[in-house]
Design a protein around this motif. Structure first.
Motif, PDB file in Angstrom:
ATOM      1  N   GLY A 220      11.131  26.063  10.408  1.00  0.00           N
ATOM      2  CA  GLY A 220      11.109  25.451   9.085  1.00  0.00           C
ATOM      3  C   GLY A 220       9.819  25.757   8.351  1.00  0.00           C
ATOM      4  N   ALA A 221       9.710  25.212   7.151  1.00  0.00           N
ATOM      5  CA  ALA A 221       8.519  25.434   6.333  1.00  0.00           C
ATOM      6  C   ALA A 221       7.300  24.809   7.007  1.00  0.00           C
ATOM      7  CB  ALA A 221       8.726  24.825   4.950  1.00  0.00           C
ATOM      8  N   LEU A 222       6.152  25.470   6.833  1.00  0.00           N
ATOM      9  CA  LEU A 222       4.909  24.964   7.412  1.00  0.00           C
ATOM     10  C   LEU A 222       4.386  23.805   6.586  1.00  0.00           C
ATOM     11  CD1 LEU A 222       3.099  28.340   8.183  1.00  0.00           C
ATOM     12  CD2 LEU A 222       4.284  26.859   9.807  1.00  0.00           C
ATOM     13  N   ARG A 223       3.891  22.792   7.282  1.00  0.00           N
ATOM     14  CA  ARG A 223       3.300  21.651   6.607  1.00  0.00           C
ATOM     15  C   ARG A 223       2.033  21.238   7.321  1.00  0.00           C
ATOM     16  NH1 ARG A 223       8.026  17.372   4.677  1.00  0.00           N
ATOM     17  NH2 ARG A 223       9.234  18.848   3.430  1.00  0.00           N
ATOM     18  N   SER A 224       1.114  20.655   6.574  1.00  0.00           N
ATOM     19  CA  SER A 224      -0.125  20.172   7.159  1.00  0.00           C
ATOM     20  C   SER A 224      -0.568  18.941   6.390  1.00  0.00           C
ATOM     21  CB  SER A 224      -1.211  21.263   7.085  1.00  0.00           C
ATOM     22  OG  SER A 224      -2.441  20.765   7.548  1.00  0.00           O
ATOM     23  N   LYS A 225      -0.993  17.927   7.103  1.00  0.00           N
ATOM     24  CA  LYS A 225      -1.497  16.732   6.448  1.00  0.00           C
ATOM     25  C   LYS A 225      -2.914  17.008   5.977  1.00  0.00           C
ATOM     26  CE  LYS A 225      -2.423  11.799   7.129  1.00  0.00           C
ATOM     27  NZ  LYS A 225      -2.435  10.664   8.094  1.00  0.00           N
ATOM     28  N   ILE A 226      -3.143  16.862   4.693  1.00  0.00           N
ATOM     29  CA  ILE A 226      -4.444  17.175   4.102  1.00  0.00           C
ATOM     30  C   ILE A 226      -4.968  15.941   3.374  1.00  0.00           C
ATOM     31  CG2 ILE A 226      -5.688  18.678   2.512  1.00  0.00           C
ATOM     32  CD1 ILE A 226      -3.431  20.729   2.937  1.00  0.00           C
ATOM     33  N   GLU A 227      -6.178  15.551   3.710  1.00  0.00           N
ATOM     34  CA  GLU A 227      -6.800  14.400   3.074  1.00  0.00           C
ATOM     35  C   GLU A 227      -8.165  14.787   2.511  1.00  0.00           C
ATOM     36  OE1 GLU A 227      -4.995  10.464   5.307  1.00  0.00           O
ATOM     37  OE2 GLU A 227      -6.960  11.205   5.906  1.00  0.00           O
ATOM     38  N   LEU A 228      -8.495  14.189   1.393  1.00  0.00           N
ATOM     39  CA  LEU A 228      -9.780  14.398   0.744  1.00  0.00           C
ATOM     40  C   LEU A 228     -10.634  13.152   0.942  1.00  0.00           C
ATOM     41  CD1 LEU A 228     -11.703  15.892  -1.276  1.00  0.00           C
ATOM     42  CD2 LEU A 228     -10.417  14.738  -3.104  1.00  0.00           C
ATOM     43  N   LYS A 229     -11.892  13.361   1.301  1.00  0.00           N
ATOM     44  CA  LYS A 229     -12.809  12.237   1.511  1.00  0.00           C
ATOM     45  C   LYS A 229     -13.990  12.385   0.561  1.00  0.00           C
ATOM     46  CE  LYS A 229     -13.523  10.865   5.685  1.00  0.00           C
ATOM     47  NZ  LYS A 229     -13.978  10.827   7.095  1.00  0.00           N
ATOM     48  N   LEU A 230     -14.244  11.367  -0.240  1.00  0.00           N
ATOM     49  CA  LEU A 230     -15.347  11.370  -1.196  1.00  0.00           C
ATOM     50  C   LEU A 230     -16.277  10.203  -0.901  1.00  0.00           C
ATOM     51  CD1 LEU A 230     -13.326  12.090  -4.464  1.00  0.00           C
ATOM     52  CD2 LEU A 230     -14.631  13.737  -3.106  1.00  0.00           C
ATOM     53  N   HIS A 231     -17.590  10.454  -1.049  1.00  0.00           N
ATOM     54  CA  HIS A 231     -18.579   9.447  -0.664  1.00  0.00           C
ATOM     55  C   HIS A 231     -19.245   8.751  -1.837  1.00  0.00           C
ATOM     56  CE1 HIS A 231     -18.673  10.447   3.686  1.00  0.00           C
ATOM     57  NE2 HIS A 231     -18.348  11.654   3.255  1.00  0.00           N
ATOM     58  N   THR A 232     -19.132   9.302  -3.038  1.00  0.00           N
ATOM     59  CA  THR A 232     -19.858   8.722  -4.165  1.00  0.00           C
ATOM     60  C   THR A 232     -18.908   8.165  -5.225  1.00  0.00           C
ATOM     61  OG1 THR A 232     -19.971  10.813  -5.404  1.00  0.00           O
ATOM     62  CG2 THR A 232     -21.733  10.374  -3.819  1.00  0.00           C
ATOM     63  N   TYR A 233     -19.397   7.132  -5.884  1.00  0.00           N
ATOM     64  CA  TYR A 233     -18.661   6.529  -6.989  1.00  0.00           C
ATOM     65  C   TYR A 233     -18.406   7.564  -8.082  1.00  0.00           C
ATOM     66  CZ  TYR A 233     -18.134   3.761 -11.281  1.00  0.00           C
ATOM     67  OH  TYR A 233     -17.710   3.258 -12.477  1.00  0.00           O
ATOM     68  N   HIS A 234     -19.404   8.422  -8.324  1.00  0.00           N
ATOM     69  CA  HIS A 234     -19.298   9.435  -9.371  1.00  0.00           C
ATOM     70  C   HIS A 234     -18.117  10.372  -9.119  1.00  0.00           C
ATOM     71  CE1 HIS A 234     -23.419   8.010  -9.023  1.00  0.00           C
ATOM     72  NE2 HIS A 234     -23.655   8.394 -10.255  1.00  0.00           N
TER      73      HIS A 234
ATOM     74  N   GLN B 170     -18.111  19.848  -3.725  1.00  0.00           N
ATOM     75  CA  GLN B 170     -19.481  20.300  -3.982  1.00  0.00           C
ATOM     76  C   GLN B 170     -20.201  19.322  -4.912  1.00  0.00           C
ATOM     77  OE1 GLN B 170     -20.040  23.991  -6.289  1.00  0.00           O
ATOM     78  NE2 GLN B 170     -21.446  24.672  -4.679  1.00  0.00           N
ATOM     79  N   TYR B 171     -19.498  18.840  -5.924  1.00  0.00           N
ATOM     80  CA  TYR B 171     -20.074  17.847  -6.836  1.00  0.00           C
ATOM     81  C   TYR B 171     -20.459  16.586  -6.079  1.00  0.00           C
ATOM     82  CZ  TYR B 171     -20.138  14.214 -10.450  1.00  0.00           C
ATOM     83  OH  TYR B 171     -20.486  13.150 -11.251  1.00  0.00           O
ATOM     84  N   ASP B 172     -19.608  16.125  -5.189  1.00  0.00           N
ATOM     85  CA  ASP B 172     -19.886  14.940  -4.389  1.00  0.00           C
ATOM     86  C   ASP B 172     -21.174  15.139  -3.580  1.00  0.00           C
ATOM     87  OD1 ASP B 172     -19.083  12.305  -3.484  1.00  0.00           O
ATOM     88  OD2 ASP B 172     -18.524  13.223  -1.574  1.00  0.00           O
ATOM     89  N   ARG B 173     -21.347  16.322  -3.008  1.00  0.00           N
ATOM     90  CA  ARG B 173     -22.553  16.618  -2.226  1.00  0.00           C
ATOM     91  C   ARG B 173     -23.791  16.648  -3.110  1.00  0.00           C
ATOM     92  NH1 ARG B 173     -20.118  21.571   1.501  1.00  0.00           N
ATOM     93  NH2 ARG B 173     -18.914  20.257   2.942  1.00  0.00           N
TER      94      ARG B 173
ATOM     95  N   ASN C 104     -31.281  11.272 -13.410  1.00  0.00           N
ATOM     96  CA  ASN C 104     -30.264  11.092 -14.444  1.00  0.00           C
ATOM     97  C   ASN C 104     -29.943  12.410 -15.144  1.00  0.00           C
ATOM     98  OD1 ASN C 104     -29.892   8.360 -14.016  1.00  0.00           O
ATOM     99  ND2 ASN C 104     -31.410   7.734 -15.551  1.00  0.00           N
ATOM    100  N   GLN C 105     -30.958  13.207 -15.416  1.00  0.00           N
ATOM    101  CA  GLN C 105     -30.733  14.496 -16.066  1.00  0.00           C
ATOM    102  C   GLN C 105     -29.866  15.402 -15.197  1.00  0.00           C
ATOM    103  OE1 GLN C 105     -34.798  15.767 -16.742  1.00  0.00           O
ATOM    104  NE2 GLN C 105     -34.864  14.875 -18.799  1.00  0.00           N
ATOM    105  N   MET C 106     -30.120  15.419 -13.906  1.00  0.00           N
ATOM    106  CA  MET C 106     -29.346  16.254 -12.987  1.00  0.00           C
ATOM    107  C   MET C 106     -27.918  15.742 -12.869  1.00  0.00           C
ATOM    108  SD  MET C 106     -32.381  16.648 -10.165  1.00  0.00           S
ATOM    109  CE  MET C 106     -31.604  17.786  -9.025  1.00  0.00           C
ATOM    110  N   LEU C 107     -27.764  14.415 -12.808  1.00  0.00           N
ATOM    111  CA  LEU C 107     -26.427  13.830 -12.696  1.00  0.00           C
ATOM    112  C   LEU C 107     -25.585  14.126 -13.940  1.00  0.00           C
ATOM    113  CD1 LEU C 107     -27.287  10.344 -11.122  1.00  0.00           C
ATOM    114  CD2 LEU C 107     -25.983  12.188 -10.038  1.00  0.00           C
ATOM    115  N   VAL C 108     -26.212  14.022 -15.104  1.00  0.00           N
ATOM    116  CA  VAL C 108     -25.491  14.291 -16.351  1.00  0.00           C
ATOM    117  C   VAL C 108     -25.052  15.748 -16.402  1.00  0.00           C
ATOM    118  CG1 VAL C 108     -25.756  14.488 -18.853  1.00  0.00           C
ATOM    119  CG2 VAL C 108     -26.531  12.435 -17.690  1.00  0.00           C
ATOM    120  N   SER C 109     -25.942  16.663 -16.016  1.00  0.00           N
ATOM    121  CA  SER C 109     -25.608  18.087 -16.025  1.00  0.00           C
ATOM    122  C   SER C 109     -24.439  18.390 -15.096  1.00  0.00           C
ATOM    123  CB  SER C 109     -26.830  18.906 -15.606  1.00  0.00           C
ATOM    124  OG  SER C 109     -26.525  20.278 -15.571  1.00  0.00           O
TER     125      SER C 109
END
Length: 249
Positions: free
Chosen positions: A8-22, A130-133, A153-158
């Protein structure tokens, strides 16, 4: 005689984990139900990018045009995030060896299943990670007094502007044109109507000589979709359902 096995078709369970509110806010975006102007988040980006790729698979030249536009925006976003990531890594490397500072991770990270809907969806996920990191590093460098709050703040805004711009670029996609390259070759009514509505296309795009490196194989209407393509269509339905959900409080 051994009977052939048809897996049958290939399937994989994929989850995303983020650490920051942003990063979580970038994932959800902001829906019109908030009463404020809508902000396209990564989940909406995934749904729209998947829809564009589906249109490109049936030889819609305008979809190929939009896939090229997304490629450019992804590259522009990377050109902003990658130097910020390297800059914050260099700052953290200046911590005295007598001081041990571990990576800052959330005690309760946000986790969600993802259905990217195509390669450009995957690229969007990579950029979000990458943004989260980048955000984690910025907050850590500020916390240990290696940069000022103003610098942080300047870096976060950029960084935030860059990734929001990537998500936002898909908002302008007007939807499938309803045409194929055969229509333009015949210069029929559908092609003329599409040009009037969506504008002229660059010659290389119209001829199919310039396509995104992530563009799908073109399937003519008479060709039956493969099991992998059918699976992608099923995942796209799930993706669009996910994108239509209200923002998580």
């Amino acid at each position: 005689m051994v009977e052939p096995v048809n897996p049958g078709a290939l399937r994989s369970k994929i989850e995303l984990k983020l650490h920051t509110y942003h990063a979580v806010r970038i994932w959800w975006g902001r829906g019109v139900e908030s009463g404020r102007p809508q902000i396209i988040g990564m989940r909406q980006y995934l749904a729209l990018a998947g829809r564009i790729q589906q249109a490109a698979a049936i030889d819609d030249p305008y979809a190929d045009f939009w896939m090229l536009a997304i490629d450019r925006r992804i590259e522009e976003t990377r050109r902003i995030l990658e130097p910020l990531l390297e800059q914050t890594k260099a700052i953290l490397a200046s911590i005295p060896e007598e001081l041990t500072v571990e990576d800052n991770v959330s005690q309760k990270p946000f986790t969600t299943g993802v259905y990217p809907g195509g390669q450009q969806g995957w690229l969007g996920i990579h950029v979000l990670i990458q943004y989260d990191r980048v955000v984690r590093n910025i907050l850590l460098t500020q916390h240990v007094a290696l940069i000022t709050r103003r610098q942080a703040n300047q870096m976060l805004v950029s960084a935030s502007k860059a990734i929001r711009s990537l998500c936002e670029c898909t908002r302008r996609y007007p939807g499938p044109s309803g045409t194929t390259r055969d229509d333009f070759a015949a210069n029929n009514a559908r092609a003329r109507a599409a040009i009037e509505r969506f504008g002229e296309l660059p010659k290389a795009v119209l001829e199919g000589t310039q396509r995104s490196p992530f563009a799908p194989l073109i399937r003519k209407p008479s060709q039956k979709a493969s099991s992998e393509e059918a699976e992608e269509l099923m995942q796209q339905d799930v993706l669009e359902d996910q994108a239509s959900k209200a923002e998580d409080p």
